[in-house]
Design an enzyme around this catalytic site. Structure first.
Site, PDB file in Angstrom:
ATOM      1  CG  LEU A 230      -5.399  10.129   4.947  1.00 43.97           C
ATOM      2  CD1 LEU A 230      -5.438   9.859   6.448  1.00 43.97           C
ATOM      3  CD2 LEU A 230      -6.377  11.253   4.577  1.00 43.97           C
TER       4      LEU A 230
ATOM      5  CE  LYS B 135      -3.759  -2.483   0.301  1.00 43.09           C
ATOM      6  NZ  LYS B 135      -4.629  -2.664  -0.900  1.00 43.09           N
TER       7      LYS B 135
ATOM      8  CD  GLU C 103       0.784  16.309   7.150  1.00 45.80           C
ATOM      9  OE1 GLU C 103       0.145  15.232   7.105  1.00 45.80           O
ATOM     10  OE2 GLU C 103       0.267  17.399   7.455  1.00 45.80           O
TER      11      GLU C 103
ATOM     12  CD  GLU D 143      -1.681  16.902   1.724  1.00 44.89           C
ATOM     13  OE1 GLU D 143      -1.002  17.283   0.746  1.00 44.89           O
ATOM     14  OE2 GLU D 143      -1.183  16.351   2.715  1.00 44.89           O
TER      15      GLU D 143
ATOM     16  CG  LEU E 268      -5.658   9.061  -0.138  1.00 42.92           C
ATOM     17  CD1 LEU E 268      -5.167   9.294  -1.566  1.00 42.92           C
ATOM     18  CD2 LEU E 268      -6.205  10.358   0.451  1.00 42.92           C
TER      19      LEU E 268
END
Ligand code: 1HE
Length: 271
Positions: free
Chosen positions: A75, A31, A125, A145, A77
């Protein structure tokens, strides 16, 4: 059994060698090491334990690396879509990201990120929470983003803006601009660009680990705390930290070696 076995890690691994160099690995390559909620919780557990040993013991430096071709796709998603989170649920998820990343940045143990491939969105981040970032030729940085209809939630407005400046960060988010190679170094996204980012990260971690742990504790916590303060309070805080660090027993032998001329001098790099 290592000191981390009982954490029951699924998406990460931790190994500590005899010199106290910990390897923290993002281990979800299928992933692209996307950060699902469980991975973030594992990072909280890992860095809580690494920091808790304090400046006198345990882990002396961390190499943060990833399995697969990409450091981290940000993130998760797919999870975010499936969970269809309420605003307050995502707020609390972001607070967990902050808990993990603050433990890294303020924990007092040097964290060296070995980067490759995508370092994007929440992956940037995460990388920006490390103290040193090492890139290779495959590494690229972006904040997609805006294109995803999202906003940063894991500290980019603080840490990425700190690295590259507000204007560059806004451009990255508005346009999806990708930085890589020497340009990424020039704008401050990483400090090193090398052929083998992992080998260099270990070299840096081992060099840092030769410093007294209390010095590294100050370097890897006080400088970050100072950024949050007024200049007046920062100068006061710096004095207090220097009072503790610069009188530590571990520095006595080093000062003696300088005084008796046996210590290495600071010289320019070979040209
Ligand atoms: C993922 C994710 C992900 C890959 N969440 N599953 N981040 C992004 O916008 C970056 C999204 N990812 C990508 O752009 C690409 O996947 C990569 C450039 C990182 C890699 O490309 P590639 O061609 O090697 O892989 P792929 O085919 O796109 O993905 C392989 C698998 O990884 C696939 O799963 P599969 O089950 O179909 O095999 C993908 O779904 C999965 N995957 N990236 C979930 N991000 C606190 S707020 C932070 C806000 C953000 O971070 S926004 C930025 C999100």
């Amino acid at each position: 059994m290592t000191a981390f076995d009982d954490l029951g890690l699924t998406f990460t691994t931790v190994a500590v060698d005899a010199d106290g160099i910990a390897t923290v690995t993002l281990n979800r390559p299928d992933k692209r090491n996307a950060l699902n909620a469980a991975t973030v919780d594992e990072l909280i557990d890992i860095f809580t334990r690494i920091g808790r040993a304090g400046p006198s013991g345990g882990v002396r430096a961390v190499v943060l690396r990833a399995e697969g071709a990409h450091f981290c796709a940000g993130l998760d998603l797919v999870e975010h879509h499936a969970e269809d989170r309420r605003p307050e649920e995502f707020m609390h998820l972001c607070l967990r990201w902050h808990e993990a990343f603050n433990k890294m940045e303020y924990g007092g143990v040097p964290v060296i990120a070995a980067l490759k491939g995508a370092v994007v969105g929440g992956g940037l981040e995460l990388a920006s929470s490390a103290h040193v970032r090492v890139a290779d030729a495959s590494t690229y940085f972006a904040l997609p983003e805006g294109q995803r209809g999202l906003f940063t939630g894991g500290g980019a407005t603080i840490r990425v803006a700190d690295l590259v400046g507000k204007a560059r960060m806004i451009d990255m988010m508005l346009t999806g601009r990708v930085y890589q190679g020497t340009e990424a170094i020039a704008v401050g996204l990483a400090q090193y660009l090398v052929d083998d980012s992992e080998a260099k990260a270990y070299e840096i971690a081992r060099a840092a680990a030769t410093n007294p742990p209390l010095s590294n504790f100050a370097i890897c916590s006080a400088i970050s705390h100072v950024q949050n303060m007024s200049a007046l309070d920062a100068a006061y805080m710096e004095s207090v930290v220097a009072g503790v660090v610069n009188t530590q027993p571990a520095s006595r032998g080093r000062l003696a070696a300088f005084a008796d001329k046996s210590a290495a001098r600071v010289r320019p790099n070979d040209t």
